[in-house]
Design a protein around this motif. Structure first.
Motif, PDB file in Angstrom:
ATOM      1  N   ASP A 183       0.823  -1.221   0.000  1.00 24.56           N
ATOM      2  CA  ASP A 183       0.000   0.000   0.000  1.00 24.56           C
ATOM      3  C   ASP A 183       0.852   1.265   0.000  1.00 24.56           C
ATOM      4  O   ASP A 183       0.551   2.236  -0.674  1.00 24.56           O
ATOM      5  N   GLN A 184       1.910   1.235   0.781  1.00 25.58           N
ATOM      6  CA  GLN A 184       2.776   2.417   0.894  1.00 25.58           C
ATOM      7  C   GLN A 184       3.501   2.723  -0.415  1.00 25.58           C
ATOM      8  O   GLN A 184       3.751   3.867  -0.744  1.00 25.58           O
ATOM      9  N   VAL A 185       3.879   1.666  -1.132  1.00 22.94           N
ATOM     10  CA  VAL A 185       4.772   1.849  -2.287  1.00 22.94           C
ATOM     11  C   VAL A 185       4.019   1.914  -3.611  1.00 22.94           C
ATOM     12  O   VAL A 185       4.525   2.464  -4.583  1.00 22.94           O
ATOM     13  N   LYS A 186       2.776   1.388  -3.639  1.00 25.36           N
ATOM     14  CA  LYS A 186       2.136   1.190  -4.949  1.00 25.36           C
ATOM     15  C   LYS A 186       1.979   2.469  -5.770  1.00 25.36           C
ATOM     16  O   LYS A 186       2.030   2.434  -6.990  1.00 25.36           O
ATOM     17  N   SER A 187       1.818   3.606  -5.112  1.00 20.88           N
ATOM     18  CA  SER A 187       1.651   4.811  -5.929  1.00 20.88           C
ATOM     19  C   SER A 187       2.942   5.620  -6.078  1.00 20.88           C
ATOM     20  O   SER A 187       2.917   6.758  -6.546  1.00 20.88           O
ATOM     21  N   ALA A 188       4.066   5.015  -5.700  1.00 25.05           N
ATOM     22  CA  ALA A 188       5.353   5.718  -5.890  1.00 25.05           C
ATOM     23  C   ALA A 188       5.574   5.963  -7.383  1.00 25.05           C
ATOM     24  O   ALA A 188       5.227   5.131  -8.215  1.00 25.05           O
ATOM     25  N   THR A 189       6.130   7.108  -7.677  1.00 27.10           N
ATOM     26  CA  THR A 189       6.375   7.429  -9.089  1.00 27.10           C
ATOM     27  C   THR A 189       7.879   7.425  -9.341  1.00 27.10           C
ATOM     28  O   THR A 189       8.670   7.188  -8.437  1.00 27.10           O
TER      29      THR A 189
END
Ligand code: GLU
Length: 321
Positions: free
Chosen positions: A19-25
């Motif tokens: 959850d923490q990393v999934k939207s990292a760009t």
């Protein structure tokens, strides 16, 4: 410090990391191999495998992607199985090059061997060492069988990736023939390069890589098939290779921040090993400038840092049911 963690807490941690990393760009798919440029960029998965064979997963862990340079670990294991630790050290070496994965300069700077089987030159050299020397089909079968042994299930050649890579691997062709020039390749250079290109084009899932990582973490015992894939005495050798150069010229930074040896591939995968602990893999195609998956790095670090594990002397963890 010795810590106890339950499997359900570990499950929650993996879900939290996802959850923490999934939207990292940030980052971009590898584009020097045309096939890789077209893999959907938003795929992301994390898989952790425990010595009892239990898998903890989040996201796209059964998506089949190009194993690429992670296969260098598998074939290094094969050379260790077939020829032993001394032969690998003498013919290839175990040093970091401090240079990018496909460096020609590294070959020129080395005096008598290609440095390590985990950079392109040493990996092509490792393919040349695979037995039976001189027989491409039998060598390929040995490479494939060894990958299956480590991953616990068969990998499938991605023909499109193999074609794409074969059509564009000019730098690797130069490496193969430069190795020949310095007597650092031990079979036909073109055949050895083709085996290397094919092994990089094998399709793998994050789940399979987590099992392979756990096989190494479990001193050669595949946690799923229970096969003793390689003698336990070889485990520290393979871990030492990964710890020295798993992230190429950025391995020091990786070890400093993550605490565990891991090997990357330009297909977006990373396979990590906590000896005696677990195998972990993450996959997401966009890569940083050094060719390492942005999200896979963040995900694995999130987990190792929260657990406090570290091969250089972190907490030791006992995982309970
Ligand atoms: N097949 C790729 C190459 O030889 C692998 C590179 C990588 O994954 O680091 O360029």
């Amino acid at each position: 410090m010795k810590k106890t963690i339950s499997t359900s807490s570990l499950r929650a941690l993996v879900a939290e990391a996802y959850d923490q990393v999934k939207s990292a760009t940030g980052g971009a798919n590898a584009d020097y191999i045309p096939y890789l440029a077209n893999v959907p960029s938003d795929l992301f998965g994390i898989a952790l495998c425990l010595p009892n064979g239990e898998l903890i997963e989040a996201g796209d862990t059964d998506y089949v992607f190009g194993i690429e340079s992670i296969s260098k670990v598998h074939t290094a294991v094969l050379v260790l199985r077939q020829s032993g630790a001394d032969e690998l050290l003498a013919k290839i070496g175990a040093d970091a090059t401090g240079l990018p994965f496909n460096s020609i300069m590294a070959i020129l700077l080395e005096k008598d061997h290609p440095s390590t089987p985990l950079v392109n030159s040493g990996a092509i050299s490792a393919c040349s060492l695979v037995k039976p020397v001189g027989n491409a089909d039998a060598k390929w079968q040995a490479i494939v069988d060894n990958m299956t042994d480590l991953c616990g299930s068969p990998l499938v050649l991605q023909q499109e990736l193999y074609k794409s890579e074969t059509a564009t691997n000019f730098n690797n062709k130069s490496i193969a023939w430069l190795l020949k020039n310095y007597n650092r390749i031990y079979d036909d250079p073109d055949m050895s390069l083709d085996l290397y290109t094919r092994q990089c084009s094998m399709g793998v899932t994050a789940r399979q890589l987590a099992v392979a990582g756990c096989t190494i973490a479990s001193y050669g015992m595949n946690p799923v098939t229970k096969q003793q894939v390689f003698p336990s005495a070889l485990a520290p050798k393979i871990v030492a290779l990964i710890a020295a150069v798993g992230f190429y010229e950025h391995t020091g930074d990786w070890m400093y921040t993550s605490g565990i040896p891991a090997k990357t591939g330009v297909g977006g995968g990373i396979m990590g090993v906590l000896p005696g602990g677990f195998g972990i893999a993450a996959f997401a195609p966009p890569l940083d400038d050094a060719g390492n998956s942005v999200k896979a790095q963040l995900a694995i670090k999130y987990i190792t840092q929260h657990l406090g594990v570290n091969v250089y002397g972190g907490d030791s963890i006992e995982i309970t049911a």
